[in-house]
Design an enzyme around this catalytic site. Structure first.
Site, PDB file in Angstrom:
ATOM      1  N   ASP A 173       7.503  13.177  -0.482  1.00 55.73           N
ATOM      2  CA  ASP A 173       8.503  12.138  -0.262  1.00 55.73           C
ATOM      3  C   ASP A 173       8.703  11.259  -1.486  1.00 55.73           C
ATOM      4  OD1 ASP A 173       8.879  12.823   2.488  1.00 55.73           O
ATOM      5  OD2 ASP A 173       7.006  11.802   2.954  1.00 55.73           O
ATOM      6  N   CYS A 215     -16.039  -7.335   0.422  1.00 50.75           N
ATOM      7  CA  CYS A 215     -16.978  -8.439   0.617  1.00 50.75           C
ATOM      8  C   CYS A 215     -18.348  -8.042   0.062  1.00 50.75           C
ATOM      9  CB  CYS A 215     -17.096  -8.806   2.096  1.00 50.75           C
ATOM     10  SG  CYS A 215     -17.811  -7.506   3.120  1.00 50.75           S
ATOM     11  N   ASP A 268      10.886  10.191   7.060  1.00 49.82           N
ATOM     12  CA  ASP A 268      10.044  11.374   7.109  1.00 49.82           C
ATOM     13  C   ASP A 268       9.400  11.439   8.492  1.00 49.82           C
ATOM     14  OD1 ASP A 268       8.464  13.593   6.149  1.00 49.82           O
ATOM     15  OD2 ASP A 268       6.794  12.193   6.020  1.00 49.82           O
ATOM     16  N   CYS A 314     -20.155  -5.119   1.711  1.00 47.87           N
ATOM     17  CA  CYS A 314     -19.712  -3.800   1.249  1.00 47.87           C
ATOM     18  C   CYS A 314     -20.534  -3.366   0.036  1.00 47.87           C
ATOM     19  CB  CYS A 314     -18.226  -3.830   0.891  1.00 47.87           C
ATOM     20  SG  CYS A 314     -17.115  -4.149   2.268  1.00 47.87           S
ATOM     21  N   ASP A 367       5.832   9.010   3.409  1.00 52.19           N
ATOM     22  CA  ASP A 367       4.429   8.744   3.081  1.00 52.19           C
ATOM     23  C   ASP A 367       3.779   9.767   2.176  1.00 52.19           C
ATOM     24  OD1 ASP A 367       4.291  10.813   5.076  1.00 52.19           O
ATOM     25  OD2 ASP A 367       2.170  10.300   5.309  1.00 52.19           O
TER      26      ASP A 367
END
Length: 748
Positions: A627, A44, A444, A47, A623
């Site tokens: 992986d 936005c 995981d 920010c 994650d």
């Protein structure tokens, strides 16, 4: 237990050194340099103001400008040493990394599809308005005028938007094959040609609306399909963000030079500062530090590195400088192996074909043959070429695979919307079909089943103020354990601390008068006999244990309910983790599932391959960087939004919320979508079973055929919309708490 060496605090958070920032910047004028950063968290106008103000306050920064649409920040600065840009952004809550220009390359094919779609949509709406005027009873001259205007709109539209299908059909015919684009192209061109003929002969009916509307509907599905496929090809590119761009190399003559990672050769000596990522596979020859290997092995606890320790590319050095010697070039490093494994896995999946594409191999020849036979039959019966051509065109249009082409994409669009509402992003439309057939789920542990943040819990406390004292000492460090300790109590020391110093790889040492407090590794902080056996961190006074803390993994929200729901759905479940056996078995015991511990990336790929050889369809949920090959090797994959960039890019689906129930929810949506896809194919087939005989018998005009074809498409769309009618709820057995737990154990 400091996370950084003095003066290196900003680097540990970002994993990006000053040399990398300098290397990635470009010289402008008068000693002014510019650095571009990617900040995904920009959403936005507020920010933009906050980021520009924070960067503008840094010494040396002359200009900072944030861009909302590109989520990028351009910073111009003076001096030979870059300001702490990434650290400053992290302090105000924004993760940032060096901007990768390759990631912004435009997609010319997507641009072409969007323009074709826009042109077809504009033309279709205008021709429909003109057709409505004709249907309402326009006079002959007015009707002819509207037909000519429609022709003027349709001709450039077909020439431009129709290329998407015409080129594909042409390529297919040149190679002696047919696909769905062949009947589409023939029907569209013949409808236009007949309409143009009717217009020149002052006929009552023209079918420009049918040809252009058909293009518009099919371009919607083609564009969505391209977007889904393009996103699935970005997995390997994410590795560039996790690898160092270069390193400080010590030459034999004692001088130092910063070299790009591709120029680092084996046996070169590298000076690795705290907070930098390991650029290539190497071995420690001097120093003692702790490493964050979570992206490489999945191990959440920092690991000690001493002389002789082998380091893999991508590992983050946490607490102290190290001198290392390269053991492999960048092309032979751990990260390079990740790329090769992922590319091999992606190549294995590329043979997958969509349901509609498979059906078209049979459907297209049938449509052509039917239209041709209708033409021949009516020519033989009546000798009227105009009537025979009109009926053949009506057959082509009424049987045109518009409904068939929409059967899969429309369900995918609705399913994507439903998953998005549940906080699940789907990156590859084919993932829904693959997810439907899943019968094994591999998860995981760190960052997937668990929150990925260590939690220290008190084991023993010999003095009432020990916990507050530990929190106060831990407040002097940014180490992950220190941050966890600081959350246990008020960071207000009950005694006056004269000094707090770091001992790299061991912990923190504080003095108060004659008392020496130590907070850190049990074997360093206190006498072994006074430390509980399961302690991970100890606080001691002059060697006597005051408090001991255990490291626990926190289960991700909804983990137990998700496992129960998946079990109730008939799926087998196991944990596949690079973490230690003790830590994995603890989580597996809580959830009642089988597990494999100490699994390297290649081990994970091998385990998934073994499952697939037994006939299982595997869903991988992970994650980390370690992986990524497994995510790509599985039949379908999911990752949380908190995953590393490479994990998110490799996954077919990404869930944005903390709740792990996103996994069974996605499976449920996929299975419902598969049922609707089968129903849509059934509706399309049933429609053609009825429509083809009617058209062949000459009972419909091309205009009526176009209306019927559009109606069949609307029926398919309406059926797809039923996917959003019911909200997902866990199975009744899970809601009632009746699902029995599995028997935990090691995977054989």
């Amino acid at each position: 237990m400091s996370c950084c060496a003095p003066g290196a605090e900003c680097l540990a958070d970002a994993g990006t050194s000053n040399e990398e920032l300098l290397l990635a910047s470009r010289t402008l004028r008068d000693g002014l340099r510019q650095t571009d950063l990617s900040v995904p968290g920009i959403h936005c106008g507020a920010c933009l103001q906050r980021i520009e103000a924070a960067l503008g306050r840094l010494d040396g920064v002359a200009f900072a400008r944030a861009n909302l649409s590109t989520r990028r920040v351009s910073v111009q600065w003076h001096g030979g040493r870059p300001p702490p840009l990434i650290a400053a952004l992290k302090q105000i809550g924004y993760q940032a990394h060096l901007h990768d220009a390759a990631a912004d390359r435009s997609d010319p094919e997507l641009t072409r599809l969007l323009l074709a779609l826009a042109v077809a949509g504009f033309a279709s709406s205008n021709i429909m308005l003109l057709s409505a005027s004709v249907w309402s009873g326009a006079e002959a001259q007015t009707r002819d005028l509207f037909h000519w205007i429609s022709a003027a709109i349709a001709l450039p539209t077909l020439a431009y938007s129709g290329q998407v299908f015409f080129r594909s059909a042409s390529r297919s015919l040149r190679h002696g094959r047919t696909n769905m684009d062949v009947p589409i192209s023939i029907g569209v061109l013949l409808a236009f040609a007949l309409s143009l003929y009717e217009t020149t002969q002052h006929g009552r009916h023209a079918y420009f609306d049918a040809s252009v509307s058909l293009l518009f509907f099919l371009l919607i599905g083609r564009t969505l399909d391209h977007v889904m496929r393009a996103r699935a090809r970005q997995a390997v590119a994410g590795l560039a963000r996790l690898s160092a761009r270069g390193a400080l190399v010590a030459r034999p003559d004692g001088t130092q030079i910063y070299l790009p990672v591709d120029e680092i050769e084996p046996d070169m000596t590298i000076l690795l500062a705290a907070g930098e990522r390991v650029p290539v596979d190497c071995r420690v020859v001097k120093g003692r530090s702790e490493l964050d290997r979570s992206l490489v092995s999945g191990e959440s606890a920092p690991q000690l590195a001493v002389e002789g320790t082998a380091l893999q590319a991508g590992t983050l050095n946490l607490t102290a400088p190290l001198t290392v010697v390269a053991t492999a070039a960048a092309k032979n490093s751990f990260l390079a192996d990740m790329v090769r494994m992922m590319e091999a896995a992606e190549a294995g999946r590329s043979a997958y074909r969509r349901i509609a594409d498979r059906a078209a191999r049979l459907y297209a020849p049938v449509v052509h043959a039917t239209a041709l036979l209708a033409f021949i039959g009516w020519m033989m019966a009546t000798g009227d070429a105009h009537r025979a051509i009109t009926i053949a065109i009506a057959v082509l249009i009424i049987t045109c695979p518009c409904a068939l082409g929409l059967a899969v994409p429309m369900v995918h669009v609705v399913a994507t919307r439903r998953l998005f509402e549940a906080g699940i992003m789907i990156k590859d439309g084919s993932a829904l079909e693959r997810l439907t057939n899943v019968d094994a789920v591999v998860l995981d542990k760190t960052g997937t089943l668990t929150a990925g943040r260590p939690r220290l819990t008190l084991v023993v406390e010999t003095r009432t103020e020990a916990r507050a004292l530990a929190a106060a000492i831990a407040a002097h460090s940014r180490h992950p354990y220190s941050q966890a300790l600081a959350a246990l109590g008020e960071a207000q020391t009950p005694v006056a601390l004269d000094a707090v110093a770091e001992v790299p790889g061991a912990g923190l040492e504080a003095r108060s008068g004659e008392t020496i407090y130590r907070l850190g590794r049990p074997d360093w902080a206190a006498a072994p006999l006074s430390v509980p056996p399961n302690a991970a961190v100890v606080l001691s006074a002059n060697g006597a244990c005051l408090a001991a803390f255990r490291l626990d993994d926190q289960l991700r929200s909804g983990a137990q309910e998700a496992i129960a729901a998946l079990t109730a759905a008939g799926l087998s479940i196991e944990i596949l983790s690079g973490d230690s056996e003790a830590r994995v078995s603890d989580i597996a015991g809580r959830l009642g599932v089988r597990f494999t511990a100490n699994a390297r990336p290649a081990d994970k790929v091998a385990r998934i391959a073994a499952l697939r050889q037994t006939g299982a369809k595997v869903l991988m949920v992970g994650d980390g960087l370690n992986d990524a090959p497994a995510l790509t090797a599985a039949d379908v994959s999911m990752a949380p939004a908190s995953a590393a960039d490479i994990g998110r890019n490799a996954a077919d689906l990404v869930f944005l919320r903390e709740d792990l129930q996103a996994v069974p929810r996605a499976v449920a949506v996929a299975r419902q979508a598969a049922r609707l896809v089968r129903q849509n194919f059934g509706l399309a087939i049933a429609y053609n079973v009825v429509a083809i005989p009617v058209a062949v018998l000459g009972q419909v005009t091309p205009l009526m055929a176009a209306v019927a074809m559009s109606a069949s498409s609307l029926v398919v769309i309406a059926n797809a919309l039923r996917l959003g009618e019911r909200r997902w709820r866990p199975p009744a057995a899970v809601r009632a708490g009746l699902t029995p737990p599995l028997t935990p154990g090691l995977v054989p």
